[in-house]
Scaffold this motif. Sequence first.
Motif, short mmCIF file in Angstrom:
data_model
loop_
_atom_site.label_atom_id
_atom_site.label_comp_id
_atom_site.label_asym_id
_atom_site.label_seq_id
_atom_site.Cartn_x
_atom_site.Cartn_y
_atom_site.Cartn_z
N UNK A 236 6.03 -1.98 -1.51
CA UNK A 236 5.67 -1.21 -0.32
C UNK A 236 6.96 -0.52 -0.22
N UNK A 237 6.88 0.74 0.15
CA UNK A 237 7.96 1.49 0.80
C UNK A 237 7.62 2.71 1.61
N UNK A 241 3.53 3.33 -2.08
CA UNK A 241 3.94 2.38 -2.92
C UNK A 241 4.88 2.75 -4.05
N UNK A 242 5.95 2.37 -4.25
CA UNK A 242 6.73 2.58 -5.17
C UNK A 242 6.31 2.19 -6.66
N UNK A 243 6.07 3.05 -7.60
CA UNK A 243 5.75 2.65 -9.02
C UNK A 243 6.84 3.17 -10.02
N UNK A 244 6.76 2.36 -11.05
CA UNK A 244 7.61 2.66 -12.33
C UNK A 244 6.88 3.16 -13.55
N UNK A 245 7.02 4.31 -13.87
CA UNK A 245 6.05 4.90 -14.84
C UNK A 245 7.07 5.33 -16.11
N UNK A 257 1.02 7.71 -2.25
CA UNK A 257 0.52 7.42 -0.83
C UNK A 257 -1.27 7.17 -0.99
N UNK A 258 -1.69 5.82 -1.29
CA UNK A 258 -3.12 5.80 -1.37
C UNK A 258 -3.90 6.38 -0.19
N UNK A 259 -3.32 6.40 1.08
CA UNK A 259 -4.20 6.89 2.02
C UNK A 259 -4.36 8.65 2.00
N UNK A 260 -3.37 9.22 1.15
CA UNK A 260 -3.55 10.85 1.12
C UNK A 260 -3.82 11.20 -0.40
N UNK A 261 -3.71 10.13 -1.16
CA UNK A 261 -3.90 10.51 -2.61
C UNK A 261 -2.85 11.42 -3.22
N UNK A 262 -1.76 11.45 -2.70
CA UNK A 262 -0.81 12.42 -2.95
C UNK A 262 0.59 11.35 -3.34
#
Length: 298
Positions: A236-237, A241-245, A257-262
């Motif tokens: 979390x941040x 959520x911080x992801x490495x891709x 941001x899962x709550x906004x889908x952005x």
Amino acid sequence: MDDIEMLHAVRPQPDAPAHAAYTAARAALLERAASPSPTARRRTPWRRARWILIPAVAAAIAAALVIVPGRVGDSRPPIMSSRDVLLVAADTAERTPEGDGTYWHITITKEGAATQEYWYRRDGHFWIKGKGLKGEGKLLEWPMKPQPFAVGPLRMTFEELRSLAADENALYTRLWSAVPESGVRPSGGPITAAEQDGLAMQALLSLISEAPVSPQVRAAAYRALASRPGVVDLGETDGGRRLQVPVASGKGTMIVDPDTGRIRETSVWAPLTGGMAHDPDGGMWTIDAEWTDQLPPG
């Protein structure tokens, strides 16, 4: 199957009252309703009917209590992995209205850098504004013929973008198979399998963060990204959520941001005008995109 149906499936449900019980209760109620002054003899079945009905009410209350999730007002399962993050974001993106307008307006901000803005029209005309861009901060219509939209290494018309598959497997296959024909060669030689995967991932990031695709295609891009190996949840941040891709130029970082889908911020940016920007030192761009009917004054 939604969350409530899943909970019903895994939790034991109380047995419904027998048909005979309902029949007896109904008969007693009808008898009582037919008599304005019930006698003691008639009150006896009513008392029995009350005790027949109480188990049914208790069963309904118990069932309601069983299906309440752990926290009031939050039926979303806990996020445990990068896949969870992306799948929740996909569901949110799919439910979010797209909006409409004449221009697809993108605003790019980065700490320590000038804000850049782009307005794309469906026919391929676009306008730019920002320090460091042509026009040096003034609104400028691109003085060339209409251009296709750049989605990672690929070039697509607006109609092609809108016709992309809303199925994650078909979408990824379409992007991956188009990479060799794009002419992009990150290492200068023949494209490697890793580079092909990385460029396809960059195209997914472009669809998620800034391309004017439908909510269904944006959701499919999230789900396709969730199915790819190498995506790591860094926790979390602020803002999500911080992801490495993994991408063709290395490992990118983004905040979803899962709550906004952005995507809130990203260290990998693939402008719709073409090219690729990747800040390996951790600098992050913020990308905001929406439809509008207005161009700003020059």
